[in-house]
Design a protein around this motif. Sequence first.
Motif, PDB file in Angstrom:
ATOM      1  N   TYR A  83      -2.469  45.011 -18.329  1.00 34.48           N
ATOM      2  CA  TYR A  83      -1.338  44.878 -19.240  1.00 34.48           C
ATOM      3  C   TYR A  83      -1.526  45.775 -20.463  1.00 34.48           C
ATOM      4  O   TYR A  83      -0.594  46.467 -20.882  1.00 34.48           O
ATOM      5  CB  TYR A  83      -1.171  43.422 -19.673  1.00 34.48           C
ATOM      6  CG  TYR A  83      -0.092  43.245 -20.702  1.00 34.48           C
ATOM      7  CD1 TYR A  83       1.246  43.340 -20.350  1.00 34.48           C
ATOM      8  CD2 TYR A  83      -0.413  43.017 -22.038  1.00 34.48           C
ATOM      9  CE1 TYR A  83       2.248  43.205 -21.300  1.00 34.48           C
ATOM     10  CE2 TYR A  83       0.580  42.874 -22.984  1.00 34.48           C
ATOM     11  CZ  TYR A  83       1.906  42.974 -22.618  1.00 34.48           C
ATOM     12  OH  TYR A  83       2.887  42.840 -23.554  1.00 34.48           O
ATOM     13  N   TYR A 106      -0.817  49.341 -19.725  1.00 40.01           N
ATOM     14  CA  TYR A 106       0.633  49.557 -19.686  1.00 40.01           C
ATOM     15  C   TYR A 106       1.192  49.712 -21.101  1.00 40.01           C
ATOM     16  O   TYR A 106       1.956  50.634 -21.389  1.00 40.01           O
ATOM     17  CB  TYR A 106       1.296  48.398 -18.944  1.00 40.01           C
ATOM     18  CG  TYR A 106       2.797  48.405 -18.975  1.00 40.01           C
ATOM     19  CD1 TYR A 106       3.528  49.399 -18.346  1.00 40.01           C
ATOM     20  CD2 TYR A 106       3.502  47.396 -19.626  1.00 40.01           C
ATOM     21  CE1 TYR A 106       4.908  49.396 -18.358  1.00 40.01           C
ATOM     22  CE2 TYR A 106       4.874  47.383 -19.643  1.00 40.01           C
ATOM     23  CZ  TYR A 106       5.580  48.384 -19.024  1.00 40.01           C
ATOM     24  OH  TYR A 106       6.947  48.378 -19.044  1.00 40.01           O
ATOM     25  N   VAL A 107       0.793  48.822 -22.001  1.00 37.55           N
ATOM     26  CA  VAL A 107       1.291  48.870 -23.378  1.00 37.55           C
ATOM     27  C   VAL A 107       0.807  50.136 -24.078  1.00 37.55           C
ATOM     28  O   VAL A 107       1.593  50.825 -24.749  1.00 37.55           O
ATOM     29  CB  VAL A 107       0.862  47.601 -24.150  1.00 37.55           C
ATOM     30  CG1 VAL A 107       1.154  47.734 -25.636  1.00 37.55           C
ATOM     31  CG2 VAL A 107       1.547  46.374 -23.572  1.00 37.55           C
ATOM     32  N   SER A 164       2.543  53.163 -22.761  1.00 40.61           N
ATOM     33  CA  SER A 164       3.933  53.170 -23.227  1.00 40.61           C
ATOM     34  C   SER A 164       4.031  53.657 -24.664  1.00 40.61           C
ATOM     35  O   SER A 164       4.984  54.341 -25.030  1.00 40.61           O
ATOM     36  CB  SER A 164       4.549  51.777 -23.115  1.00 40.61           C
ATOM     37  OG  SER A 164       4.642  51.393 -21.770  1.00 40.61           O
ATOM     38  N   ASN A 165       3.048  53.302 -25.490  1.00 39.22           N
ATOM     39  CA  ASN A 165       3.081  53.699 -26.902  1.00 39.22           C
ATOM     40  C   ASN A 165       2.578  55.115 -27.140  1.00 39.22           C
ATOM     41  O   ASN A 165       3.120  55.824 -27.988  1.00 39.22           O
ATOM     42  CB  ASN A 165       2.248  52.726 -27.746  1.00 39.22           C
ATOM     43  CG  ASN A 165       2.997  51.445 -27.998  1.00 39.22           C
ATOM     44  OD1 ASN A 165       4.185  51.465 -28.254  1.00 39.22           O
ATOM     45  ND2 ASN A 165       2.286  50.339 -27.918  1.00 39.22           N
TER      46      ASN A 165
END
Length: 122
Positions: free
Chosen positions: A56, A59-60, A63-64
């Motif tokens: 997770y 993924y974060v 994404s950032n």
Amino acid sequence: MATDGPPPPQGDSDTSPAQPTTAQFVAVQESAEFAELRRTYRSFAFPLTIAFIAWYLLYVLLSNYAGGFMGTKLFGNINVAFVFGLGQFLTTFLIAWFYAKFASQKLDPKGAAIKSRMEADL
């Protein structure tokens, strides 16, 4: 405050099942069998939890900080971020299914054995 129900029964008409004492609970908690049950649960739950949190966070963080990579189109309007996002849902359901299967095969029989022995002691 008044109620419309009948008054509570008088005397010794308690029909609830007998409950184990605190000492019995502590004895079971300190038993080798219960320690094995906890060890089995933890050996499954902790690594899988750490792996999912890492997945997770990946993924974060991507994404950032890796917008170009996450915005890469794979086909049509489907990009890497969308696939990773769907992957989060997929892994959540897979972990839940895997845990249910693991618990029914490994944890539930051990827990039922402990429970039945504890109930037999009453």
